[in-house]
Design a protein around this motif. Sequence first.
Motif, PDB file in Angstrom:
ATOM      1  N   SER A 156      49.150 106.360  36.975  1.00  0.00           N
ATOM      2  CA  SER A 156      48.104 106.763  36.037  1.00  0.00           C
ATOM      3  C   SER A 156      47.662 105.633  35.136  1.00  0.00           C
ATOM      4  CB  SER A 156      48.580 107.952  35.188  1.00  0.00           C
ATOM      5  OG  SER A 156      48.589 109.122  35.988  1.00  0.00           O
ATOM      6  N   TYR A 214      55.988 120.447  39.772  1.00  0.00           N
ATOM      7  CA  TYR A 214      54.558 120.299  39.458  1.00  0.00           C
ATOM      8  C   TYR A 214      53.717 121.492  39.903  1.00  0.00           C
ATOM      9  CZ  TYR A 214      55.568 115.388  38.496  1.00  0.00           C
ATOM     10  OH  TYR A 214      56.077 114.221  37.981  1.00  0.00           O
ATOM     11  N   ASN A 222      57.599 111.585  43.288  1.00  0.00           N
ATOM     12  CA  ASN A 222      56.679 111.583  44.429  1.00  0.00           C
ATOM     13  C   ASN A 222      55.847 110.306  44.424  1.00  0.00           C
ATOM     14  OD1 ASN A 222      57.202 114.334  45.436  1.00  0.00           O
ATOM     15  ND2 ASN A 222      56.315 114.983  43.482  1.00  0.00           N
ATOM     16  N   GLY A 256      53.574 106.903  37.422  1.00  0.00           N
ATOM     17  CA  GLY A 256      52.775 107.995  37.980  1.00  0.00           C
ATOM     18  C   GLY A 256      51.457 107.538  38.590  1.00  0.00           C
ATOM     19  N   GLY A 306      50.715 118.430  46.158  1.00  0.00           N
ATOM     20  CA  GLY A 306      51.807 117.980  47.040  1.00  0.00           C
ATOM     21  C   GLY A 306      53.179 118.285  46.467  1.00  0.00           C
ATOM     22  N   GLY A 307      54.139 117.411  46.745  1.00  0.00           N
ATOM     23  CA  GLY A 307      55.480 117.558  46.168  1.00  0.00           C
ATOM     24  C   GLY A 307      56.517 118.183  47.080  1.00  0.00           C
ATOM     25  N   THR A 338      45.519 112.440  37.121  1.00  0.00           N
ATOM     26  CA  THR A 338      44.802 113.392  37.968  1.00  0.00           C
ATOM     27  C   THR A 338      43.827 114.203  37.112  1.00  0.00           C
ATOM     28  OG1 THR A 338      46.686 113.470  39.441  1.00  0.00           O
ATOM     29  CG2 THR A 338      45.108 115.277  39.617  1.00  0.00           C
ATOM     30  N   ASP A 372      56.014 123.110  44.926  1.00  0.00           N
ATOM     31  CA  ASP A 372      57.265 122.435  44.542  1.00  0.00           C
ATOM     32  C   ASP A 372      57.696 122.913  43.160  1.00  0.00           C
ATOM     33  OD1 ASP A 372      55.113 120.608  43.240  1.00  0.00           O
ATOM     34  OD2 ASP A 372      57.004 119.881  42.407  1.00  0.00           O
ATOM     35  N   ALA A 376      48.334 120.593  37.921  1.00  0.00           N
ATOM     36  CA  ALA A 376      49.554 120.182  37.225  1.00  0.00           C
ATOM     37  C   ALA A 376      49.275 118.904  36.450  1.00  0.00           C
ATOM     38  CB  ALA A 376      50.671 119.935  38.238  1.00  0.00           C
ATOM     39  N   LEU A 377      49.779 118.850  35.222  1.00  0.00           N
ATOM     40  CA  LEU A 377      49.582 117.679  34.363  1.00  0.00           C
ATOM     41  C   LEU A 377      50.927 116.970  34.195  1.00  0.00           C
ATOM     42  CD1 LEU A 377      47.924 117.994  30.796  1.00  0.00           C
ATOM     43  CD2 LEU A 377      49.067 115.991  31.696  1.00  0.00           C
ATOM     44  N   LYS A 421      45.219 107.892  43.906  1.00  0.00           N
ATOM     45  CA  LYS A 421      45.331 106.883  42.849  1.00  0.00           C
ATOM     46  C   LYS A 421      45.732 105.544  43.438  1.00  0.00           C
ATOM     47  CE  LYS A 421      47.844 109.973  40.010  1.00  0.00           C
ATOM     48  NZ  LYS A 421      48.585 110.181  38.755  1.00  0.00           N
ATOM     49  N   ASN A 441      49.075 113.918  45.598  1.00  0.00           N
ATOM     50  CA  ASN A 441      47.960 113.399  44.794  1.00  0.00           C
ATOM     51  C   ASN A 441      48.053 111.898  44.523  1.00  0.00           C
ATOM     52  OD1 ASN A 441      50.161 113.766  43.007  1.00  0.00           O
ATOM     53  ND2 ASN A 441      48.813 114.077  41.269  1.00  0.00           N
ATOM     54  N   LYS A 442      49.257 111.327  44.596  1.00  0.00           N
ATOM     55  CA  LYS A 442      49.378 109.904  44.262  1.00  0.00           C
ATOM     56  C   LYS A 442      48.637 109.022  45.267  1.00  0.00           C
ATOM     57  CE  LYS A 442      51.775 111.084  40.709  1.00  0.00           C
ATOM     58  NZ  LYS A 442      52.198 112.454  41.004  1.00  0.00           N
TER      59      LYS A 442
HETATM   60  C1  PLP Z   1      52.599 113.343  39.958  1.00  0.00           C
HETATM   61  C2  PLP Z   1      52.328 114.708  40.417  1.00  0.00           C
HETATM   62  C3  PLP Z   1      51.477 115.565  39.699  1.00  0.00           C
HETATM   63  C4  PLP Z   1      50.866 115.194  38.382  1.00  0.00           C
HETATM   64  O1  PLP Z   1      49.842 114.239  38.499  1.00  0.00           O
HETATM   65  P1  PLP Z   1      49.580 113.245  37.270  1.00  0.00           P
HETATM   66  O2  PLP Z   1      48.391 112.494  37.678  1.00  0.00           O
HETATM   67  O3  PLP Z   1      50.801 112.421  37.125  1.00  0.00           O
HETATM   68  O4  PLP Z   1      49.351 114.075  36.067  1.00  0.00           O
HETATM   69  C5  PLP Z   1      51.226 116.816  40.193  1.00  0.00           C
HETATM   70  N1  PLP Z   1      51.793 117.231  41.337  1.00  0.00           N
HETATM   71  C6  PLP Z   1      52.629 116.447  42.051  1.00  0.00           C
HETATM   72  C7  PLP Z   1      53.245 117.014  43.276  1.00  0.00           C
HETATM   73  C8  PLP Z   1      52.921 115.172  41.627  1.00  0.00           C
HETATM   74  O5  PLP Z   1      53.751 114.397  42.329  1.00  0.00           O
END
Ligand code: PLP
Length: 330
Positions: free
Chosen positions: A160, A279, A81, A158, A308-309, A194, A276, A188-189, A56, A52-53
């Motif tokens: 964010s 998350y 990640n 993150g 992801g992860g 996200t 993973d 996942a938070l 962003k 997800n990164k």
């Molecule tokens: C960072 C991350 C999240 C959480 O996303 P945020 O935007 O930081 O809340 C969820 N899943 C994975 C695999 C991540 O690396």
Amino acid sequence: MTNADGTAPRAPLSSWPTPLEPAARLGLRLGLGPDDLWIKRDDLTGLGGGGNKVRKLEFTCGQALAAGATTLVTCGAPQSNHARLTAAAAARLGLDAVLVLAADPGVPHGGNLALDGLFGARVVWAGPVGEAELGARTAAVADELRAGGEIPALVPFGGSSPLGALGYARCARELLTQAPDLDTVVVALGSGGTMAGLVSVLGAHRVLGVHCGAVEDPAGTVGALLSGMAGPDGGHPDAGELRVRHDQVGAGYPVLTEPVMAALTLAARTEGVVLDPVYTGRAMAGLIAAVCDGDVRPGHRTVFLHTGGLPGLFGHPDTLARAAEDLTGR
Ligand SMILES: *Cc1c(COP(=O)(O)O)cnc(C)c1O
């Protein structure tokens, strides 16, 4: 107030849209209908192992390039990640990367850390410090780079910020095209960007965040990000209206829990999808709990956002040991 993403510069780092795939076998096992559960494959964002990164970073890197940056600077946990994908984005864009990590140099170098090295990032070992001290160290590293003639761009923890969260406003619009009848997205938070981006387009009632233990006050964190963004109709939900589950943190962010191990196993064996331990495993365990207590119901379209992860799984010895037990145990 951050601009709508139509005007913020975006550095393309992957191909869009990501797939939305049916997960009928998993849905049925959870007690949902055969057409209810879908997985949004944001693990398949094509840069640096995915996750997800990347969405962003398209916005934070767009701003960094517009400012003439030479070096991306960010921070995180050793198995971050986000740090790994910042290193990959820097490589893709011809920039340097410096990662300030909250660990000692002796920490095991597998998983994300191995990829950080492969992408050519420079790591600054900050020791096992808290978030405030890590932020201060990161700012100091940026100052040193500036004094040395570099132009550093600080990518927030993150990824964010209201700007980074625009990546998930964009994802939400993509999702509405793929699943117009969407009822709930489960996500996942972590650092909150996200969820904030999703809520800014879908509204608070359609997003269920599962707290992973990365921040002290998850709803407050998401609420603060939202207050810097433009809402769907100008307004913002207050933090109290956000749907956040707190029941999956267990003994803390890096520690594998039994519900998470069960969720990893179930997703792998019903759909061939790898989650993973930090998350997405918590998000899936939260979805399982949400079906059990009726917060997510059959007959409604539920999308599990796969963020992801996978590299983190290979940097998590307890999870690897548990997965390997099944090779010898039967
Ligand atoms: C960072 C991350 C999240 C959480 O996303 P945020 O935007 O930081 O809340 C969820 N899943 C994975 C695999 C991540 O690396």
